[in-house]
Design an enzyme around this catalytic site. Structure first.
Site, PDB file in Angstrom:
ATOM      1  N   LYS A  11      31.153  13.123   3.704  1.00 56.97           N
ATOM      2  CA  LYS A  11      31.173  11.725   4.189  1.00 56.97           C
ATOM      3  C   LYS A  11      29.813  11.073   4.000  1.00 56.97           C
ATOM      4  CE  LYS A  11      28.572  12.525   8.050  1.00 56.97           C
ATOM      5  NZ  LYS A  11      27.230  11.984   8.281  1.00 56.97           N
ATOM      6  N   ASP A 137      31.117  15.496  14.425  1.00 55.51           N
ATOM      7  CA  ASP A 137      31.703  14.859  13.235  1.00 55.51           C
ATOM      8  C   ASP A 137      33.040  15.490  12.822  1.00 55.51           C
ATOM      9  OD1 ASP A 137      29.537  13.205  12.986  1.00 55.51           O
ATOM     10  OD2 ASP A 137      28.628  14.281  11.295  1.00 55.51           O
TER      11      ASP A 137
END
Ligand code: ATP
Length: 287
Positions: A11, A137
């Site tokens: 990401k 995350d």
């Protein structure tokens, strides 16, 4: 089914604000996360040894439960009461300790793959709760795509994907510890925060230029003090046609957004020929 292979996408943070520090030491953040097609490949195979074994050609990764793949696999075995062993082959493409959530992406991939391999049928909600015990995350990386992440990163709001664009990612030879970067962040009433709400309006309107003009990362000045090359790489990307360039997460990886792929490729060659980057990728957002 005895074996499955899955991708774990890394990401980037398109905008990252830190809104405060909690009494428990964690920070509250508001960030827009975007998965990109830079990915690790994991193959999970059942074995009869009753043990979890990780096989990877990458040197220097932890080989015990500090490796998030092993931690996620053991978590699923205990959650599901699985006695069988699992061998995991990990091919890493996502740069390590670079702000691209590589370990967290591998962990999220492991939770999903174990659920599938053992036909366990755990709900999304249960998987998200397990994910959060591994890292802030990990719940987002179960989901992927474009999301606003709030709280420590676990409160997720899915967002429309950004307009089509090319992303040039430059990983640096330096690595930084996320905990250290947050530790050195000084929040005062005078701190200027990036405009997350404005960014969300631009994203929802599909306005790539407005989005990139509002990109910002509150952690960037902290990491820039340690890694001087960040500025230079961002400037090169902008010189070669990036419409925005910024550090992702706690860094030190830098990305540039390009509306023309040919510009991203040109900047890729310039940075590659100059040397000084550990890895370079021209990629796209994953929807
Ligand atoms: P984040 O942005 O989520 O903090 P990051 O992208 O900066 O993560 P990672 O690549 O996840 O960093 O690595 C952070 C640390 O986690 C490394 O020092 C590494 O030793 C450890 N780690 C544990 N498991 C893994 C894994 N499967 N892949 C990469 N690193 C791992």
């Amino acid at each position: 089914m005895d074996s499955i292979t899955r991708k774990a996408c890394g990401k980037i943070n398109l905008i990252l604000d830190v809104t405060g520090k909690r009494p428990d030491g964690y920070h509250d953040i508001r960030t827009v996360m975007q998965t990109v097609d830079v990915y690790d490949t994991l193959t999970f195979t059942k074995n009869d040894s009753g043990l979890v074994a990780l096989e990877t050609p990458v040197k220097g990764l932890p080989e015990n439960e500090d490796n998030l793949v092993i931690r996620a696999c053991e978590l699923m075995r205990s959650e599901l009461g699985i006695k069988e062993g699992v061998t995991i082959d990990l091919i890493k493409e996502i740069p390590v300790a670079a702000g691209m959530g590589g370990g967290s992406a591998d962990a999220a991939c492991t939770l999903l793959a174990m659920n599938e391999l053992f036909d366990a049928g755990l709900s999304k909600e249960r998987l998200a709760a397990l994910a959060l015990t591994i890292g802030a995350d990990v719940p987002y990386l179960l989901h992927g795509g474009t999301c606003l992440a709030e709280g420590v990163g676990e409160i997720l709001t899915p967002l429309p994907a950004p307009p089509d664009c090319s992303i040039l990612i430059a990983a640096l030879p330096a690595s930084v510890s996320t905990a250290q970067v947050y530790g050195e962040l000084l929040l005062t009433p005078a701190t200027e925060h990036p405009d997350v709400d404005g960014f969300l309006r631009a994203l929802r309107a599909g306005d790539l230029y407005q989005m990139t003009s509002l990109m910002g990362n509150l952690l960037e000045p902290v990491t820039k003090r340690r890694v001087k090359a960040i500025d230079e790489i961002e400037n090169t990307m902008l010189d070669y046609g990036a419409i925005g360039a910024m550090m992702t997460g706690s860094g030190p990886t830098v990305f540039g957004i390009f509306d023309r792929e040919s510009d991203a490729v040109k900047a890729y060659h310039v940075l590659r020929d100059r040397g000084g980057c550990a890895d370079l990728f021209v990629c796209r957002p994953v929807r």
